[in-house]
Design a protein around this motif. Structure first.
Motif, mmCIF file in Angstrom:
data_model
loop_
_atom_site.group_PDB
_atom_site.id
_atom_site.type_symbol
_atom_site.label_atom_id
_atom_site.label_comp_id
_atom_site.label_asym_id
_atom_site.label_seq_id
_atom_site.Cartn_x
_atom_site.Cartn_y
_atom_site.Cartn_z
ATOM 1 N N GLU A 221 0.097 7.903 6.347
ATOM 2 C CA GLU A 221 0.970 6.968 5.637
ATOM 3 C C GLU A 221 1.422 5.863 6.587
ATOM 4 O OE1 GLU A 221 3.236 9.298 2.110
ATOM 5 O OE2 GLU A 221 4.043 9.654 4.109
ATOM 6 N N PRO A 222 1.814 4.699 6.066
ATOM 7 C CA PRO A 222 1.871 4.335 4.649
ATOM 8 C C PRO A 222 0.481 4.129 4.052
ATOM 9 C CG PRO A 222 2.429 2.448 6.010
ATOM 10 C CD PRO A 222 2.311 3.614 6.942
ATOM 11 N N ALA A 223 0.268 4.745 2.897
ATOM 12 C CA ALA A 223 -1.017 4.630 2.218
ATOM 13 C C ALA A 223 -1.132 3.268 1.539
ATOM 14 C CB ALA A 223 -1.163 5.748 1.188
ATOM 15 N N LEU A 224 -2.357 2.828 1.385
ATOM 16 C CA LEU A 224 -2.632 1.525 0.787
ATOM 17 C C LEU A 224 -2.112 1.454 -0.648
ATOM 18 C CD1 LEU A 224 -4.170 -1.232 0.909
ATOM 19 C CD2 LEU A 224 -6.138 0.002 -0.018
ATOM 20 N N GLU A 225 -1.447 0.361 -0.979
ATOM 21 C CA GLU A 225 -1.050 0.073 -2.355
ATOM 22 C C GLU A 225 -2.028 -0.951 -2.917
ATOM 23 O OE1 GLU A 225 3.048 -0.902 -3.009
ATOM 24 O OE2 GLU A 225 3.714 0.359 -1.346
ATOM 25 N N LEU A 226 -2.717 -0.575 -3.969
ATOM 26 C CA LEU A 226 -3.784 -1.423 -4.491
ATOM 27 C C LEU A 226 -3.278 -2.763 -5.002
ATOM 28 C CD1 LEU A 226 -6.037 1.175 -6.323
ATOM 29 C CD2 LEU A 226 -6.355 0.152 -4.076
#
Length: 540
Positions: A221-226
């Protein structure tokens, strides 16, 4: 194909690609019908990709493209009116207007772009098995691990979470009077079949190989936000998202798996929109053959399903590869917009590729397509784009228009300046190590955390069967239960349903279930509940 001569380039609803006997246009409303760009090395595929990417961006369509050699990065800088560019534009009755495009650089390794991360849970067992090159037995054990994590509220974010979970599901013979703090986890795993130490050891070694390739930086994290891929700039033009893939290509399996994961995430998260005046996003998949090499039938089925269904989400997928035979027929049938650069027929396989490429085009009585494919010069292509009624136009031989941005790579200094002004600067650059499966299991081993069953009893949810658990859940909703431990997936779903009904009755009393659970666990549970038709692309 339209017959109007281009003067300055694109129209409101079409992208000007090139000119032969007549102009070649790609209709924006049909941009989500996918496409294919093929040709031998050095014949102009990257320039064609850049021309299409520029056209979509000018029309307000965000673009994602993998940059294998660094050549595509020039789209971020103003083009130069070199003699050969001006000459080609003049031959097309095109006014050359140098331009540049708002660009965001991404890099799985975080070296030449913003880091791209996903959690282990988001990747899921099917794609992880593909990434690790596991056999059926090993993939089965990986599926068991994911199920155990789900049933025990163990959030899988990064590699150490998966490693610790795999260790936890291996059967252990406890010594006399010794209490196994992970006995319930092992029992849960055993209920799905035999999990051997040897199989888990093999998976662990494959994870080590992946870590040595630097893939551990991808998980976390932080994971990708599309939504960050779907932005436009202040002028309303689509942002160009470039994945820096020169280093990533040293691990072809990771490259292909990452892009497939990204496609599946787009499919899951974007709403159905049907046919739009223009796509919501266009996705260019360079070196597409890596996606299909040695792929098992189950994975090919899912790739075909994604490509077939994602168009209804407003996403156009364009595969870029050397030979059309690199793409399976059932996927090839979904690709309506075609750009074919030269192929060389030196070997029987090459000759087969030429014939296959020629047969995929709608015949033009003025052209011997198979012969022309071998005669095309650099920058020339055979093209066939979908017409207004959705049928392919007759194949035409054209000279591809020159890009308006720079052709070739940018300098390190230019890249640094672009990253400094990026709209997502600071959002992904620093990794976050949240509490997840590794920390939870370590606490259990140290005796500082109760097992899920004990936690349920403490919260009033351990007895009374389903009604007893439901009563405890209702107590949690209204604040009468004191336990703050994570709930099982079944409890979470039941609590979600109960909250939904309660909200309709008393309105505003209950907070959103995802916020109540908090963090990545809430997100992953929500993901499990709302998975659509594709479902198993990330989890089976």
């Amino acid at each position: 194909m339209a017959t109007t001569e281009p003067k300055s380039g694109d129209t409101d609803d079409k992208i000007f690609i090139g000119k032969g006997e007549q102009p070649a246009w790609l209709t924006l409303a049909l941009g989500n019908r996918h496409g294919l760009v093929t040709g031998a090395t050095g014949t102009g595929k990257t320039v064609s990709l850049q021309v299409m990417a520029e056209g979509f961006a000018r029309a307000g369509v965000p673009v994602f493209a993998a940059d294998i050699k660094g050549d595509l990065s020039g789209i971020a800088e103003v083009g130069e009116g070199k003699d050969f560019i001006l000459q080609r534009a003049k031959e097309m009755a095109l006014t050359f207007q140098p331009d540049q495009f708002s660009t965001v650089f991404w890099d799985v390794f975080g070296e030449q772009g913003h880091p791209v991360r996903a959690t282990i849970s988001e990747m899921g067992p099917l794609l992880l098995a593909r990434l690790l090159d596991l056999n059926d037995v090993q993939e089965g054990v990986l599926n068991v691990a994911f199920r155990v994590a789900d049933e025990n509220g163990l959030t899988l974010l990064d590699m150490k979470d998966l490693r610790s979970l795999l260790d936890a599901i291996v059967p252990m013979t406890a010594k006399k009077d010794e209490v196994d703090p992970l006995a319930d986890v092992r029992k849960s795993a055993a209920s799905f079949g035999n999990v051997t130490k040897a199989t888990v050891g093999t998976i662990q070694r494959q994870l080590l190989v992946l870590e040595n390739q630097g893939a551990d930086k991808f998980f976390g994290e932080p994971a990708l936000e599309l939504k960050d891929f779907l932005k436009t700039d202040r002028d309303g033009r689509g942002m160009v998202n470039i994945l820096v893939a020169d280093k990533l290509m040293s691990s072809p399996r990771l490259y292909a798996t990452f892009l497939l994961w990204l496609l599946s995430e787009l499919f899951e998260e974007l709403p159905e929109v049907g046919d739009l005046p223009k796509p919501k996003l266009v996705f260019f998949f360079d070196e597409a053959h890596l996606l299909f090499n040695d792929a098992p039938k189950a994975l090919l089925d899912k790739i075909e399903q994604v490509v077939r269904l994602i168009r209804s989400k407003g996403v156009g997928v364009y595969f870029v590869t050397q030979n059309p035979i690199d793409v399976p027929d059932r996927v090839l049938a979904q690709l309506g917009n075609r750009v074919q650069h030269a192929l060389r027929a030196f070997t029987p396989r090459d000759q087969k590729a030429v014939q296959a490429a020629a047969q995929t085009f709608r015949a033009n009585p003025k052209l011997d397509t198979a012969t022309v494919i071998t005669e095309l010069g650099k920058g020339e292509a055979l093209v066939s784009f979908l017409e207004g009624n959705g049928t392919p136009a007759m194949v035409e031989r054209v000279m591809v228009r020159p890009p308006t941005a720079r052709i070739g790579p940018i300098t390190p200094e230019e890249r640094k300046a672009i990253l400094a002004a990026s709209p997502v600067k600071g959002k992904y650059d620093t990794a976050i190590d949240s509490e997840s499966a590794y920390e939870m299991l370590q606490k259990r081993i140290a005796g500082t955390a109760a097992a899920p069953a004990e936690a349920g009893d403490a919260a009033g949810g351990g007895g009374g069967g389903f009604l007893g658990q439901l009563g405890a859940i209702v107590g949690t909703i209204f604040g009468t239960s004191t336990g703050r431990n994570r709930l099982s997936t079944g409890q979470v779903i039941a609590r979600s349903v109960t909250r939904s009904v309660t909200n309709k009755v008393v309105g505003g009393i209950v907070a959103n279930v995802g916020k109540q659970i908090g963090g990545s666990l809430g997100s992953s549970i929500g993901r499990e509940i709302v998975r659509g038709t594709l479902g198993g692309i990330l989890k089976r």
